[in-house]
Enzyme design. Sequence first.
Site, PDB file in Angstrom:
ATOM      1  N   SER A 144       0.732  -1.134  -0.048  1.00  0.00           N
ATOM      2  CA  SER A 144      -0.021   0.005   0.042  1.00  0.00           C
ATOM      3  C   SER A 144       0.977   1.178  -0.210  1.00  0.00           C
ATOM      4  O   SER A 144       1.978   1.160   0.477  1.00  0.00           O
ATOM      5  CB  SER A 144      -0.631   0.065   1.341  1.00  0.00           C
ATOM      6  OG  SER A 144      -1.564   1.227   1.260  1.00  0.00           O
ATOM      7  N   TYR A 157      -1.821  -0.403  10.175  1.00  0.00           N
ATOM      8  CA  TYR A 157      -1.856  -0.550   8.893  1.00  0.00           C
ATOM      9  C   TYR A 157      -0.400   0.021   8.246  1.00  0.00           C
ATOM     10  O   TYR A 157       0.031  -0.828   7.192  1.00  0.00           O
ATOM     11  CB  TYR A 157      -3.134   0.149   8.396  1.00  0.00           C
ATOM     12  CG  TYR A 157      -3.302  -0.225   6.616  1.00  0.00           C
ATOM     13  CD1 TYR A 157      -3.897  -1.448   6.618  1.00  0.00           C
ATOM     14  CD2 TYR A 157      -3.073   0.800   5.941  1.00  0.00           C
ATOM     15  CE1 TYR A 157      -3.978  -1.846   5.234  1.00  0.00           C
ATOM     16  CE2 TYR A 157      -3.364   0.441   4.396  1.00  0.00           C
ATOM     17  CZ  TYR A 157      -3.755  -0.641   4.237  1.00  0.00           C
ATOM     18  OH  TYR A 157      -4.136  -0.935   2.917  1.00  0.00           O
TER      19      TYR A 157
END
Length: 262
Positions: A144, A157
């Site tokens: 990501s 995350y």
Amino acid sequence: MQAKRVFITGASSGLGAALARQYASEGAMLGLVARRGEVLRELAASLPNAERHRVYALDVSDHAALANAAADFIAAVQGIDIVIANAGISRGTLTEYTEDLHVFEKIFATNVTATIATFAPFIATMKAQAAAGLTGARLVGIGSVAGIRGLPGAGAYSASKAAVISYCESLRVELKKDGIKVVTIAPGYIDTPMTQVNDYAMPFLMPVEKFAERAVATIAAGCSYRVIPWQMGVVAKVLRLLPNWLYDLLFSNAPRKTRHIV
């Protein structure tokens, strides 16, 4: 490279489902993994050549079940071409709250450890195929842009996706001599259920079908690393170059993902 046998985790919705639809449209035989069996079976039934696809309803943190699914798929389709470790979760987290510790652990278990557990059962088969002259197998990790620099309120995350990016780089170098390509894809903002809960602006938001098209092309090309969409790749490079003092100044008040305790 024309994909023939593709194994995808986190396949019931979002990026995984879009990748499944794209590969199925190209005639691939799919192994589809997700926790929600009913949703997964509905997806498989909706795909072209539905009878060629296999469904595995399991939690990717169950490594034994994941290994069994891998073995079953390899036996059923007589090999493997592409493995996509796509399963991932995102939650707002704050280190100061003790109750968030188990959320950190769950995010790392799903996003990082499960990526390793997804790849591991396929490597021996990929090596054997390469030794027999069938090169070009791909292991694909989904990182990501959030893994490029740590985002406030998203420590778990961001850290987990940074770990995926670094892990895939290590694996890429390890397996280069074996004729196995490791591809890292770092999505920016893609229109999926994961991002639809965000209550802040998301620059360069991309439809998930467009993402799937570009991701499949990236995998076919064997690219070592790519940010999709490319505009977020430019943003990521700029952010990486910012000195810490400037990054801290710009992002200390950045919008944060809502914190949910599960």
